[in-house]
Design a protein around this motif. Sequence first.
Motif, short mmCIF file in Angstrom:
data_model
loop_
_atom_site.label_atom_id
_atom_site.label_comp_id
_atom_site.label_asym_id
_atom_site.label_seq_id
_atom_site.Cartn_x
_atom_site.Cartn_y
_atom_site.Cartn_z
N GLU A 106 -45.84 -9.87 19.86
CA GLU A 106 -45.79 -8.71 19.00
C GLU A 106 -44.63 -8.08 19.57
O GLU A 106 -44.57 -7.90 20.68
N ASP A 107 -43.81 -7.33 18.78
CA ASP A 107 -42.71 -6.68 18.97
C ASP A 107 -43.11 -5.15 19.74
O ASP A 107 -43.86 -4.58 19.11
N ILE A 108 -42.68 -5.19 20.96
CA ILE A 108 -43.09 -3.64 21.55
C ILE A 108 -42.15 -2.65 21.74
O ILE A 108 -42.12 -1.86 22.38
N THR A 109 -41.06 -3.00 20.98
CA THR A 109 -39.94 -1.99 20.81
C THR A 109 -40.30 -0.50 20.53
O THR A 109 -39.78 0.36 21.39
N ALA A 110 -41.01 -0.35 19.74
CA ALA A 110 -41.58 1.08 19.32
C ALA A 110 -42.36 1.68 20.74
O ALA A 110 -42.14 2.81 21.02
N LEU A 119 -41.82 0.97 23.90
CA LEU A 119 -41.02 1.18 24.83
C LEU A 119 -40.16 2.38 24.54
O LEU A 119 -40.01 3.20 25.40
N GLU A 120 -39.71 2.34 23.25
CA GLU A 120 -39.12 3.99 22.97
C GLU A 120 -39.89 5.13 23.19
O GLU A 120 -39.67 6.09 23.58
N GLN A 121 -41.30 4.86 22.99
CA GLN A 121 -42.06 6.12 23.23
C GLN A 121 -42.46 6.39 24.57
O GLN A 121 -42.32 7.35 25.03
N GLN A 122 -42.47 5.44 25.25
CA GLN A 122 -42.76 5.66 26.90
C GLN A 122 -41.36 5.92 27.52
O GLN A 122 -41.54 6.72 28.40
N THR A 123 -40.30 5.51 27.05
CA THR A 123 -38.87 5.96 28.00
C THR A 123 -38.30 7.04 27.27
O THR A 123 -37.44 7.75 28.03
N GLY A 124 -38.54 7.35 25.84
CA GLY A 124 -37.94 8.57 25.49
C GLY A 124 -36.41 8.09 24.97
O GLY A 124 -35.84 9.02 24.55
N PHE A 125 -36.05 6.72 24.92
CA PHE A 125 -34.88 6.32 24.52
C PHE A 125 -34.86 5.35 23.39
O PHE A 125 -35.85 4.68 23.54
N ALA A 126 -33.77 5.28 22.56
CA ALA A 126 -33.57 4.28 21.52
C ALA A 126 -33.65 2.96 22.28
O ALA A 126 -32.59 2.81 22.95
N ILE A 127 -34.32 1.70 21.98
CA ILE A 127 -34.04 0.61 22.38
C ILE A 127 -33.40 -0.41 21.64
O ILE A 127 -33.65 -0.53 20.63
N ASP A 128 -32.45 -1.01 22.06
CA ASP A 128 -31.54 -1.91 21.26
C ASP A 128 -32.18 -3.20 21.34
O ASP A 128 -31.97 -4.03 20.28
N GLY A 129 -32.89 -3.66 22.26
CA GLY A 129 -33.94 -4.89 22.44
C GLY A 129 -34.20 -5.06 23.91
O GLY A 129 -33.92 -4.23 24.82
N TYR A 130 -34.87 -6.05 24.06
CA TYR A 130 -35.56 -6.58 25.47
C TYR A 130 -35.69 -7.98 25.36
O TYR A 130 -35.56 -8.59 24.47
N ASP A 131 -35.67 -8.36 26.81
CA ASP A 131 -35.87 -9.82 27.06
C ASP A 131 -37.04 -10.03 28.00
O ASP A 131 -36.95 -9.60 29.10
#
Length: 135
Positions: free
Chosen positions: A87-91, A93-105
Amino acid sequence: MRYESKILEIISSSHAHMTAEQVFFTLKQKYPGVVLATGYNNLNSLCQQGKIRKISVEGCPDRYDRNTRHDHLVCRRCGSLADIHLEDITAQLEQQTGFAIDGYDLKIQYLCPRCRAAQDSGQGRAESVQKSSDL
């Protein structure tokens, strides 16, 4: 670049995680005049454009992959890579960091079935003993 689309095609059609040399030798079969530096230059360009992904694993050559949403299992013993679709966890990660995430590996370390079987059979211990006795 002249070979860029061909290299992109090679990587996109492969389900393996090819090294630069593997991509080069595949390309060279069809274009015998191509040189290794051209392969590296095109791979770097494709990565910078976001068309392919470079996967780095310590102790192994970099490998290249399709740029589709997926993660990887990495064998901590032999370095083999396997695709996994989580499952994509971008949202999150954005919630936890407070930053817009472009992607992750995401690379999850594990023991592949072959290495686990070798370990369970005691082969892994025998290889470790052999390596230390070679010193």
